[in-house]
Design a protein around this motif. Structure first.
Motif, short mmCIF file in Angstrom:
data_model
loop_
_atom_site.label_atom_id
_atom_site.label_comp_id
_atom_site.label_asym_id
_atom_site.label_seq_id
_atom_site.Cartn_x
_atom_site.Cartn_y
_atom_site.Cartn_z
N THR A 71 -46.32 3.56 -128.17
CA THR A 71 -45.85 2.13 -128.16
C THR A 71 -46.13 1.60 -126.75
O THR A 71 -46.38 0.27 -126.87
CB THR A 71 -44.35 2.11 -128.37
N TRP A 72 -46.39 2.27 -125.72
CA TRP A 72 -46.65 1.57 -124.42
C TRP A 72 -48.14 1.27 -124.19
O TRP A 72 -48.47 0.71 -123.27
CB TRP A 72 -45.97 2.37 -123.21
N CYS A 73 -48.96 1.81 -125.14
CA CYS A 73 -50.25 1.64 -124.88
C CYS A 73 -50.91 0.42 -125.74
O CYS A 73 -50.74 0.21 -126.66
CB CYS A 73 -50.71 3.04 -125.60
N VAL A 74 -51.27 -0.35 -124.68
CA VAL A 74 -51.74 -1.73 -125.13
C VAL A 74 -52.89 -1.72 -126.20
O VAL A 74 -52.98 -2.37 -127.15
CB VAL A 74 -52.10 -2.80 -124.08
N ARG A 89 -51.88 -0.47 -129.62
CA ARG A 89 -51.44 -1.91 -130.31
C ARG A 89 -52.32 -2.60 -131.07
O ARG A 89 -52.45 -2.97 -132.10
CB ARG A 89 -50.60 -2.62 -129.62
N GLU A 90 -53.62 -2.91 -130.32
CA GLU A 90 -54.51 -3.70 -130.69
C GLU A 90 -55.33 -3.04 -131.95
O GLU A 90 -56.04 -3.36 -132.65
CB GLU A 90 -55.62 -3.87 -129.52
N GLU A 102 -60.12 3.06 -127.17
CA GLU A 102 -59.99 2.38 -128.16
C GLU A 102 -61.11 2.37 -129.01
O GLU A 102 -62.16 2.35 -128.96
CB GLU A 102 -59.78 0.70 -127.52
#
Length: 161
Positions: free
Chosen positions: A70-73, A76-77, A159
């Motif tokens: 959850t803390w990984c930007v 999220r993307e 990513e």
């Protein structure tokens, strides 16, 4: 395995990269395809009901195994794209397994997925990050491609979007 290597009828040589690598776009071009499939340690994690499961529950499927938190930007993307990928392949032999590595209870990662309106992905949680350690991960997100025997055929650190 046809997904991993293909015979070149003209030269009799075996390709050393996946024939599907040519379809990669964007960051997916950074995916590393292995010359030979890598056998993984037996992985164990929890499903949405809190039951311990392993990769054997996906036997016979190609897997996109994504490690996230959850803390990984970037996580999220990319989560909506992973959800769309699972939706696209619903009922077929490809399964997207998004594995939360958040420590503690499953409440926070479940809320994270709900907030992003993730609907097609099943929930899986590895609160001690043991599966991540057992696969040699260095950072998040990381996505592994597994063949139908559960062997790693490719890896993308970073990513996927």
């Amino acid at each position: 395995d046809a997904v991993y290597a293909e015979e070149n009828a003209d030269s009799g040589r075996t390709a050393t990269a996946s024939p599907y690598a040519r379809y990669a776009t964007g960051n997916l071009k950074k995916m590393v395809f292995h010359k030979t499939p890598k056998t993984l340690k037996e992985l164990s994690f929890f499903n949405a009901l809190g039951e311990s499961v392993g990769l054997d529950v996906f036997a016979g499927h190609y897997l996109v195994l994504n490690f996230w938190a959850t803390w990984c930007v970037p996580c999220r993307e990319e989560m909506p794209s992973l959800d769309a990928l699972q939706s696209h392949f619903e009922g077929q032999t490809l399964k997207v397994v998004a594995l939360s590595t958040d420590s503690g209870s499953a409440d926070k990662p479940k809320k994270f997925l709900a907030d992003l309106n993730i609907e097609a992905l099943e929930f899986f949680h590895d609160p001690k990050s043991q599966a991540a350690r057992d696969t040699g991960l260095f950072g998040l997100p990381t996505t592994l491609l597994l063949d139908k025997q559960g062997r790693e055929i490719g890896r993308l650190a970073g990513e996927a979007v």
